[in-house]
Design a protein around this motif. Sequence first.
Motif, PDB file in Angstrom:
ATOM      1  N   LYS A   8     -48.580 -16.233  -8.922  1.00 33.27           N
ATOM      2  CA  LYS A   8     -48.117 -15.809  -7.596  1.00 33.27           C
ATOM      3  C   LYS A   8     -47.065 -16.777  -7.062  1.00 33.27           C
ATOM      4  CE  LYS A   8     -52.383 -13.497  -6.127  1.00 33.27           C
ATOM      5  NZ  LYS A   8     -53.494 -13.504  -5.123  1.00 33.27           N
ATOM      6  N   LEU A 138     -48.443 -17.137   1.485  1.00 32.58           N
ATOM      7  CA  LEU A 138     -48.943 -16.221   0.463  1.00 32.58           C
ATOM      8  C   LEU A 138     -49.648 -16.919  -0.689  1.00 32.58           C
ATOM      9  CD1 LEU A 138     -46.028 -13.623   0.204  1.00 32.58           C
ATOM     10  CD2 LEU A 138     -48.054 -13.585   1.670  1.00 32.58           C
ATOM     11  N   ARG A 202     -57.166  -9.168   1.868  1.00 35.31           N
ATOM     12  CA  ARG A 202     -57.099  -9.105   0.417  1.00 35.31           C
ATOM     13  C   ARG A 202     -58.083 -10.117  -0.171  1.00 35.31           C
ATOM     14  NH1 ARG A 202     -51.885  -7.570  -1.770  1.00 35.31           N
ATOM     15  NH2 ARG A 202     -52.110  -9.282  -3.237  1.00 35.31           N
ATOM     16  N   GLN A 232     -37.587  -8.961   5.096  1.00 27.66           N
ATOM     17  CA  GLN A 232     -38.641  -8.777   4.107  1.00 27.66           C
ATOM     18  C   GLN A 232     -38.498  -9.859   3.041  1.00 27.66           C
ATOM     19  OE1 GLN A 232     -40.802  -5.923   4.334  1.00 27.66           O
ATOM     20  NE2 GLN A 232     -42.099  -6.927   2.815  1.00 27.66           N
ATOM     21  N   SER A 234     -40.545 -11.063  -0.357  1.00 33.17           N
ATOM     22  CA  SER A 234     -41.640 -10.737  -1.261  1.00 33.17           C
ATOM     23  C   SER A 234     -42.483  -9.633  -0.631  1.00 33.17           C
ATOM     24  CB  SER A 234     -42.464 -11.995  -1.561  1.00 33.17           C
ATOM     25  OG  SER A 234     -43.470 -11.720  -2.514  1.00 33.17           O
ATOM     26  N   ARG A 235     -43.801  -9.809  -0.585  1.00 27.13           N
ATOM     27  CA  ARG A 235     -44.653  -8.776  -0.005  1.00 27.13           C
ATOM     28  C   ARG A 235     -44.957  -9.044   1.469  1.00 27.13           C
ATOM     29  NH1 ARG A 235     -49.984 -10.787   0.064  1.00 27.13           N
ATOM     30  NH2 ARG A 235     -50.377 -12.532  -1.367  1.00 27.13           N
ATOM     31  N   SER A 253     -48.566 -10.173   6.433  1.00 28.75           N
ATOM     32  CA  SER A 253     -48.768  -9.481   5.170  1.00 28.75           C
ATOM     33  C   SER A 253     -48.783  -7.981   5.470  1.00 28.75           C
ATOM     34  CB  SER A 253     -50.079  -9.922   4.526  1.00 28.75           C
ATOM     35  OG  SER A 253     -50.265  -9.280   3.301  1.00 28.75           O
ATOM     36  N   ASP A 255     -45.795  -4.594   6.881  1.00 27.25           N
ATOM     37  CA  ASP A 255     -44.438  -4.126   7.117  1.00 27.25           C
ATOM     38  C   ASP A 255     -44.001  -4.472   8.529  1.00 27.25           C
ATOM     39  OD1 ASP A 255     -45.859  -2.373   8.701  1.00 27.25           O
ATOM     40  OD2 ASP A 255     -45.576  -0.642   7.392  1.00 27.25           O
TER      41      ASP A 255
END
Length: 263
Positions: A8, A138, A202, A232, A234-235, A253, A255
């Motif tokens: 990651k 993250l 998560r 934005q 990564s995620r 984490s 949108d």
Amino acid sequence: MNNEDAKKILSFYRPNTADQHDPDFLAALELVRRAPDNARWLAQRDPELAKWFAEHNIQYEAGRARFQSIPVPAGLKEQILAERNVVRLPVARKRAPMPLLALAAAIAVLLCMLPFVLRHESPTALTACRNQMVRTALSPYAMDLESSNQDRIRAYLAERNAPANYALPPGMGSAQMVGCGVKSWENTPVAMICFRSGRPLRPGDNTDLWLFVIDNNSLAGAPVSNTPAFAQVSRAITATWSHDQRTYILVGSGDRAFLEKYL
């Protein structure tokens, strides 16, 4: 840290750059060591990690080489300027003043050359700082202090010379403050305040909202507007703004719609 955690973190890694000295990568890089002949990567714990990391570096270098190999067409500028003179209106018809035509030609040249200019542009300090904070959020980490007491969190940050007199956006009142930590940007303390939105987390995550605060005088190119700018990475989705000589980087984490609720 296990190998999945290392993947990651290293998915952000850029070979042959300053990333090899970035503290955020060092722990992950310790799981991978370079062979004496510098020809291949060997994993200390899992050969699969070495193979994955080698492929990551090859793909990154190949992509960078493709961008750098795109040539600027010879005579592009001269061609554009020459074609401007071909289209002329009859004298009897109304036409735009010459200064406007010249401006239009200059804009056309700029738009054509912009991709080649941007290709060689280095990330700003603000962008690099933001991306480092996203990697921190993250990646697997432990909060320095777990607490929902804001006074206790401010005191903890102040004792470590991190920005403690921060101003939370109004929307953050709907999130649960769960702790904090002190990070670093070029030897400058950065306050990290952690929140939970209430959504299911998560596996392995403790939070899904992070607010980073750094003094503007410690960040070259700090934002001047208090209107959040979204990006934005990564995620994650980020919002960056300035208030009272401090830069705020909110990381979520999700949108943009998710993050806007907390501003």
